[in-house]
Write an enzyme that holds these catalytic residues in place. Structure first.
Site, mmCIF file in Angstrom:
data_model
loop_
_atom_site.group_PDB
_atom_site.id
_atom_site.type_symbol
_atom_site.label_atom_id
_atom_site.label_comp_id
_atom_site.label_asym_id
_atom_site.label_seq_id
_atom_site.Cartn_x
_atom_site.Cartn_y
_atom_site.Cartn_z
ATOM 1 N N ASP A 137 0.855 -1.185 0.000
ATOM 2 C CA ASP A 137 0.000 0.000 0.000
ATOM 3 C C ASP A 137 0.891 1.236 0.000
ATOM 4 O O ASP A 137 2.003 1.193 -0.544
ATOM 5 C CB ASP A 137 -0.924 -0.050 1.227
ATOM 6 C CG ASP A 137 -2.266 0.625 0.973
ATOM 7 O OD1 ASP A 137 -2.278 1.867 0.833
ATOM 8 O OD2 ASP A 137 -3.294 -0.079 0.910
ATOM 9 N N HIS A 168 -3.331 6.393 2.933
ATOM 10 C CA HIS A 168 -4.179 5.235 2.651
ATOM 11 C C HIS A 168 -3.718 4.014 3.443
ATOM 12 O O HIS A 168 -4.536 3.297 4.041
ATOM 13 C CB HIS A 168 -4.160 4.953 1.150
ATOM 14 C CG HIS A 168 -5.171 3.964 0.707
ATOM 15 N ND1 HIS A 168 -4.872 2.639 0.513
ATOM 16 C CD2 HIS A 168 -6.487 4.103 0.397
ATOM 17 C CE1 HIS A 168 -5.956 1.999 0.100
ATOM 18 N NE2 HIS A 168 -6.954 2.863 0.018
ATOM 19 N N SER A 329 -11.585 -0.347 -0.568
ATOM 20 C CA SER A 329 -10.266 -0.342 0.087
ATOM 21 C C SER A 329 -10.361 -0.722 1.554
ATOM 22 O O SER A 329 -9.392 -1.227 2.134
ATOM 23 C CB SER A 329 -9.626 1.045 -0.019
ATOM 24 O OG SER A 329 -8.987 1.231 -1.245
#
Length: 526
Positions: A137, A168, A329
């Site tokens: 990620d 994120h 996500s």
């Protein structure tokens, strides 16, 4: 094409190709090119790539990156010599972030974690550290109050310093395993071992193919884990597919987000649309699939993905906090953490069995049965923990000829069937979308007749191909086919008599339906 001529041609080009002489105007505006060499490519192929300015990205895949300006001549020569497995432009994949108003750090948010009861996590006591969840990620802010001093949070490479990245990845990590530390949220599996590979560039929302590949290979090289890919792109990416296949071969489970294009055409998202990937859709607090959650035949399971409280990082100031987020996500790490939990308490399972249990135990929602919106249904953690062990499907991935080459790095080195015995039986499963075919290498002595039969709980086909076939699917070249199976009352059978010297062949089992099919393959010679 004969191998001596190919080698000679490549050796000539080693002298003539160089990055300096081939760089052209506008080179910087074009993406670099990723090139993967075939296992049997001559050593001169690597020299050509080096002379053209190439850099080795992943040794395990013999994957190189070439500068755009010097790619065409070198790539043309390598393709002419049959040395290239695949080539493609370096691509950028995205991680969707949609922040809502932040909540103060001293406000416990467990009461807002509606997803806990939705998947049954509120009924259970999580285990201690076990099978890792590996995040490829944008990195994790290791100083965030949710993670500062947290045991078993492992940075596998440099995590991009704030305020540039980690937005994120930090959110995803908090869904997996934020601990009960008196602030913020509690993750699905609070004591999970979390490993983080930072694959991001820029502001931490763009991830390049080569860095994603490096991350998948790095985490899979350290033993089995659940690999979380809350990322994707709109087109196939052969380098990422190769890395995913290698990770599966090494024993890991890959979990990926289906995408957030449900209201914008449902464009297929990769790697979610690859076989052997557990693909996750997102649901809302009312139990329905979120309208923005991408729908496709590759969706396996759904999990909460709307209004999910997560740990946040301000990409401009580096400030930390918590906020609710929407996206597949965040549904994906819920499934990844549940998979690691299940695998930790049932360590005898393999990755394929973990995925199959999660599918089988899911609570059906939406349209009855398996559907493109929610797959098999909503994640049900208590049911998963109690589901009986399914049939093991060994030696995955074995979908194509290049995956059953003995000794290939990272794969199973399985001896050819019938090499040591005149008869054998193999049990396994196939699935049109998750495991489109099983390929087995078999030895057929000169003068012997090989016979094969397959029996399944749903219809399958059986094919025998030349051992030299470069690919057996999705369409097998007619000149590579040795024998086609015929339908029987219980499955299919085929026969082939070898009149030449002893040879290897490939037996291919393919499903004829869209349901997961268990089969028993029997092969013998006489």
């Amino acid at each position: 094409m004969t191998r001596p001529r190919a080698i000679a041609a490549l050796l000539v080009l080693v002298v003539g190709v160089s990055a300096g002489t081939l760089a052209g105007a506008g080179q910087a505006a074009r993406p670099d090119v990723l090139v993967s060499l075939r296992p049997e490519a001559p050593t001169a192929a690597s020299s050509i790539l080096e002379r053209a300015g190439g850099k080795l990205v992943a040794r395990e895949l013999d994957l190189w990156t070439l500068p755009a300006g010097s790619a065409a001549p070198a790539l043309g020569a390598l393709k002419a010599a049959g040395a290239v497995a695949f080539s493609e432009p370096e691509a950028t994949h995205t991680a969707s972030v949609s922040s809502v108003s932040a909540v103060s750090a001293d406000d416990p948010l467990v009461g807002q974690e509606w997803w806990r009861s939705a998947i049954g996590a509120d009924q259970l006591t999580p285990p201690g550290p076990g099978v890792p969840v590996s995040l490829v990620d944008s990195g994790v802010d290791l100083g965030h109050p949710e993670f500062a001093g947290r045991p078993n949070l492992i940075a596998l490479n440099t995590q991009e310093p704030q305020p540039l990245g980690g937005v994120h990845g930090t959110a995803v990590a908090s869904v997996v395993g934020a601990q009960a530390n008196g602030v913020g949220v509690v993750g699905v599996y609070p004591d999970a071992v979390i490993r983080s590979w930072d694959a991001a560039i820029g502001t931490g929302t763009e991830l390049t193919t080569s860095q994603i590949v490096n991350g998948i290979i790095a985490v899979s090289s350290q033993g089995k884990s659940v690999i979380n890919l809350s990322l994707g792109g709109p087109g196939p990416d052969e380098a990422i597919k190769a890395a995913v296949d290698l990770a599966v071969a090494r024993g890991s489970l890959v979990v990926a987000a289906s995408g957030n294009d449900g209201e914008e055409g449902n464009t297929l998202t990769y790697p979610a649309a690859y076989p052997h990937v557990l693909t996750v859709a997102a649901t809302q607090p009312d139990g329905s699939v979120a309208p923005w959650s991408s729908r496709s035949r590759f969706v396996d399971i759904a999990a909460p993905g709307a209004q999910i409280p997560v740990a946040t990082v301000d990409s401009l100031t580096g400030g930390t906090g918590w906020a609710p987020e929407d996206g597949t996500s965040f549904a994906t790490p819920i499934v990844s953490a549940a998979a690691a939990w299940l695998w930790t308490v049932r360590p005898a399972l393999d990755a394929g069995q973990v995925a199959q249990i999660l599918r089988q135990s899911a609570t059906d929602i939406g349209s009855p049965g398996v559907d493109p919106s929610s797959g098999h249904g909503l994640l049900n953690l208590p049911a998963a923990l109690a589901t009986p062990t399914p049939v093991r499907d060994p030696n995955e991935p074995n979908d194509d000829a290049n995956q059953v080459v003995p000794g290939r790095d990272g794969y199973h080195s399985t001896p050819a069937l019938l090499r040591r015995s005149a008869t054998t039986r193999v049990a396994g499963t196939v699935d049109r979308f998750e495991d489109p075919r099983d390929v087995f290498r078999v030895w057929v002595p000169k003068g012997r007749k090989l016979t094969a039969s397959v029996v399944g709980d749903a219809a399958t086909t059986l094919t025998l191909a030349r051992g030299t076939a470069q690919s057996v699917g999705p369409v097998l070249a007619s000149f590579d086919r040795l024998s086609r199976g015929v339908k029987t009352a219980t499955g299919a059978s085929l026969g082939y008599r070898n009149t030449a010297a002893g040879r290897f062949a490939l037996i291919i089992v393919t499903p004829k339906t869209s349901v997961t099919t268990q089969y028993l393959l029997r092969i013998w010679t006489r």
